[in-house]
Scaffold this active site. Structure first.
Site, short mmCIF file in Angstrom:
data_model
loop_
_atom_site.label_atom_id
_atom_site.label_comp_id
_atom_site.label_asym_id
_atom_site.label_seq_id
_atom_site.Cartn_x
_atom_site.Cartn_y
_atom_site.Cartn_z
CB CYS A 89 3.29 0.21 -7.02
SG CYS A 89 3.46 -1.49 -7.56
CD GLU A 142 7.98 -4.82 -1.88
OE1 GLU A 142 8.33 -3.79 -2.49
OE2 GLU A 142 8.81 -5.58 -1.34
N GLY A 146 0.84 -1.19 0.00
CA GLY A 146 0.00 0.00 0.00
C GLY A 146 0.88 1.23 0.00
P1 NAP Z 1 -3.29 2.54 1.23
O1 NAP Z 1 -4.25 3.67 1.28
O2 NAP Z 1 -2.01 2.69 1.94
O3 NAP Z 1 -4.08 1.26 1.76
C1 NAP Z 1 -3.47 -0.01 1.81
C2 NAP Z 1 -4.17 -0.83 2.86
O4 NAP Z 1 -3.84 -0.32 4.16
C3 NAP Z 1 -5.70 -0.80 2.78
O5 NAP Z 1 -6.20 -2.06 3.10
C4 NAP Z 1 -6.05 0.23 3.84
O6 NAP Z 1 -7.37 0.11 4.31
C5 NAP Z 1 -5.05 -0.15 4.91
N1 NAP Z 1 -4.79 0.86 5.95
C6 NAP Z 1 -4.97 2.18 5.89
N2 NAP Z 1 -4.56 2.74 7.06
C7 NAP Z 1 -4.13 1.73 7.86
C8 NAP Z 1 -3.59 1.66 9.18
N3 NAP Z 1 -3.42 2.75 9.92
N4 NAP Z 1 -3.27 0.45 9.68
C9 NAP Z 1 -3.43 -0.66 8.95
N5 NAP Z 1 -3.93 -0.65 7.68
C10 NAP Z 1 -4.27 0.53 7.15
O7 NAP Z 1 -2.95 2.15 -0.28
P2 NAP Z 1 -3.93 1.93 -1.52
O8 NAP Z 1 -4.51 3.25 -1.92
O9 NAP Z 1 -4.86 0.79 -1.27
O10 NAP Z 1 -2.89 1.45 -2.62
C11 NAP Z 1 -2.12 2.35 -3.34
C12 NAP Z 1 -0.70 2.38 -2.86
O11 NAP Z 1 -0.17 1.07 -2.85
C13 NAP Z 1 0.19 3.20 -3.77
O12 NAP Z 1 1.07 3.98 -3.01
C14 NAP Z 1 0.95 2.11 -4.54
O13 NAP Z 1 2.20 2.54 -5.05
C15 NAP Z 1 1.08 1.05 -3.50
N6 NAP Z 1 1.32 -0.26 -4.10
C16 NAP Z 1 2.58 -0.77 -4.03
C17 NAP Z 1 2.86 -1.99 -4.62
C18 NAP Z 1 4.26 -2.58 -4.58
O14 NAP Z 1 4.41 -3.76 -4.86
N7 NAP Z 1 5.27 -1.79 -4.24
C19 NAP Z 1 1.84 -2.69 -5.27
C20 NAP Z 1 0.56 -2.15 -5.29
C21 NAP Z 1 0.31 -0.93 -4.69
P3 NAP Z 1 -8.53 1.04 3.67
O15 NAP Z 1 -8.64 0.66 2.23
O16 NAP Z 1 -9.73 0.65 4.43
O17 NAP Z 1 -8.10 2.46 3.87
#
Ligand code: NAP
Length: 547
Positions: free
Chosen positions: A327, A293, A265
């Protein structure tokens, strides 16, 4: 007791279905899309195999048609989070003691169900719920999911077969124990396959999981749970806990039995989780494994020797497929002055052919971004570019959220290489370009290396082998997945293990044995065949010794 020795050979990657006009697979997929677009299901929590309806609900909508509510989901409260941890801990011993062959057989059955019986369902719910077109859904939710599962079965065989050397008189073994505790899997919205792997990679090694899925990918993630059940995964091995990330996270991360966190995330979410763990270090039974990641600011670097059509194609595909919500998406490019005009011309031709809209229309290359928050955030960056003297919008720039969250593929020409859109992750269909003087190739490589805090993916386009080698040296830590003459997206399991360092994560390479190693806690066992019966060593028997 089955005492055969098993070895799962290296599998082939799952072939990608193309869904061309009029094919039976296109018709079957359309039927599933229709069904899941026009029904509204109720998504419960699943804890210890039981469905739990908390009554605290929220909506799942389609990004391309936000009035279309495709599911109502129940959210966890503190009580259910604690129940999920208990369920995972209760299942731990049974699951960990089961023969690994049985564990792998369930995993391989999941792969077969996705490849066959549920292929169109998994694709359709990813398309309807996460706004992917048919091809993007197929390469993610079907092919990558299957590859993760089958390749992990192979890697587990290799890991378990690796045993230490024994001298005569003793026998040494390594027992590959799962972690002592549960794993907290936290998945992002943008890849169904990532959600599957974050959960099932620890599971294949005997761990049990509390899974917090992203709130915007619940439709596909719920169906994954159904498939795991049909494949025979016992109750409590995976506990599905939708809800507020911070609420779920804060309870789970304080628990003494937290064995590890498997996260993908945003960077700030991961930092929050890591800090939370650091604050609780004294409470844990074991130091939790932290695998994460996170984001990227992925680049395409173009040398004057590059081919214009190849570069333009890579930029359009790399930056705009799945609306730039990968990402690994190309989000900044460095182009030499001598090639900028021809590349711009070719991109204009390419972009004039790009169609945007609903996932149901298979002609659309670009669809909608995930939700209103993402839409507003991305449009905010575009507005900044419009209003700055340091930037110019070359293509696109418009958005419309009246029906779905649609943003045109947008190209920003940055006059300042440190303009915000060159540095920060936008996670949308926005590509920023900096044009450099041809003679400044090396200087601009240094600039590219130092511009962003991330280190996920990057590409160099060059027909000149010396230039390419130089780029590879200077950009050594700028990307964990580096491409020569290719777009920086589309890593394939078993071929390009995926992950980056710097602020992009712990670089534990999803889809390789390196990731699996994080979910085991090896125990070394030495057996001595004839233990000594005299504590004295031979040197102590010498005459001069008076003992
Ligand atoms: P995100 O907003 O960080 O959310 C990721 C997960 O974390 C969701 O399940 C979210 O729940 C949860 N979450 C939020 N706050 C939390 C907390 N305080 N404690 C525990 N969990 C929490 O990311 P996203 O918008 O879903 O995904 C986009 C990001 O992922 C981008 O930055 C992208 O680059 C990255 N990504 C990286 C990779 C890689 O392999 N490097 C691959 C895919 C994506 P909620 O949805 O309920 O908020």
């Amino acid at each position: 007791m089955n005492n055969s020795q098993f070895y799962y050979p290296r599998p082939a990657n799952e072939p990608i279905m193309q869904y061309s006009e009029g094919t039976p697979e296109q018709k079957a997929l359309e039927k599933e899309i229709e069904k899941h677009s026009n029904q509204q299901i109720e998504i419960p929590l699943i804890i210890g195999g039981k469905e739990i309806f908390t009554g605290k609900t929220a909506k799942v909508v389609s990004p391309h048609n936000h009035k279309q509510v495709v599911a109502i989901y129940h959210q966890a409260t503190e009580k259910e989070v604690k129940m999920a941890i208990d369920a995972a801990m209760n299942a731990h011993n049974y699951w960990a003691s089961l023969s690994w062959i049985e564990r792998v057989s369930i995993i391989l059955k999941v792969a077969d169900l996705i490849s066959g019986k549920y292929r169109f369902l998994v694709n359709a719910v990813t398309m309807v719920g996460q706004g992917k077109n048919a091809y993007q859904a197929e390469i993610d939710s079907v092919c990558e999911s299957i590859d993760f599962l089958r390749f992990n079965a192979h890697y587990v065989s290799e890991i378990y077969n690796d045993q230490p050397h024994s001298e005569s008189g003793n026998l040494n073994r390594i027992e590959y124990r799962p972690l002592e505790g549960f794993v907290f899997a936290v998945s992002p919205f943008n890849f169904t396959a990532i959600a599957l792997n974050l959960v099932l990679a620890p599971v294949i090694l005997g761990n049990t999981v509390v899974w917090k899925p992203a709130s915007t990918s619940l439709l596909s993630n719920y169906y994954l749970m159904q498939i795991y059940k049909e494949a025979g995964l016992p109750d409590g091995v995976v506990n599905f806990v939708p809800g507020s990330g911070s609420m779920v996270g804060d309870i789970v991360l304080k628990h003494k039995d937290l064995g590890g966190v498997h996260f993908t995330g945003g960077n700030s979410t991961f930092n929050h989780i890591w800090k939370n763990i650091a604050m609780n270090l004294e409470n844990y039974k074991s130091y939790p494994r932290i695998v994460g990641e996170t984001g990227g600011k992925d680049f395409v670097f173009v040398h004057p020797s590059a081919d214009v059509k190849e570069v333009s194609t890579a930029l359009v595909r790399g930056a705009f497929e799945y609306q730039g919500q990968k990402c690994s998406a190309a989000s900044r490019a460095y182009i030499p002055k001598s090639l900028w005009e021809p590349i711009k011309k070719q991109m204009a031709v390419n972009l004039s052919l790009v169609k945007q809209g609903d996932v149901k229309d298979f002609c659309n290359f670009v669809n909608a971004v995930i939700d209103e928050k993402a839409f507003d955030n991305i449009m905010g960056y575009i507005e900044k570019a419009k209003n700055s003297k340091d930037a110019e919008i070359v293509f696109g720039g418009k958005g419309d959220k009246s029906k779905g969250y649609f943003i045109e593929p947008t190209v920003v020409l940055a006059k300042d290489p440190h303009f915000t859109t060159m540095e920060e992750e936008i996670f949308g269909p926005v590509l920023s370009i900096y044009v450099y003087e041809d003679e400044d190739f090396e200087k601009t490589l240094e600039l590219c290396n130092e511009t962003s805090p991330y280190g996920l993916t990057g590409a160099i386009f060059s027909k000149d082998i010396y230039a390419r080698t130089k780029a590879c040296q200077i950009l050594r830590y700028a990307a964990g997945n580096f491409y020569f003459n290719d777009k920086p997206t589309g890593a394939v399991v078993g071929q390009q293990p995926f992950g980056g360092s710097r602020q992009s994560g712990t670089n534990d390479k999803a889809g390789s044995y390196l990731n699996l190693l994080r979910w085991i806690s090896p125990r070394t066992i030495k057996e001595t065949f004839t233990p000594p019966t005299d504590f004295r060593y031979p040197y102590m028997h010498e005459k001069k010794c008076d003992c």
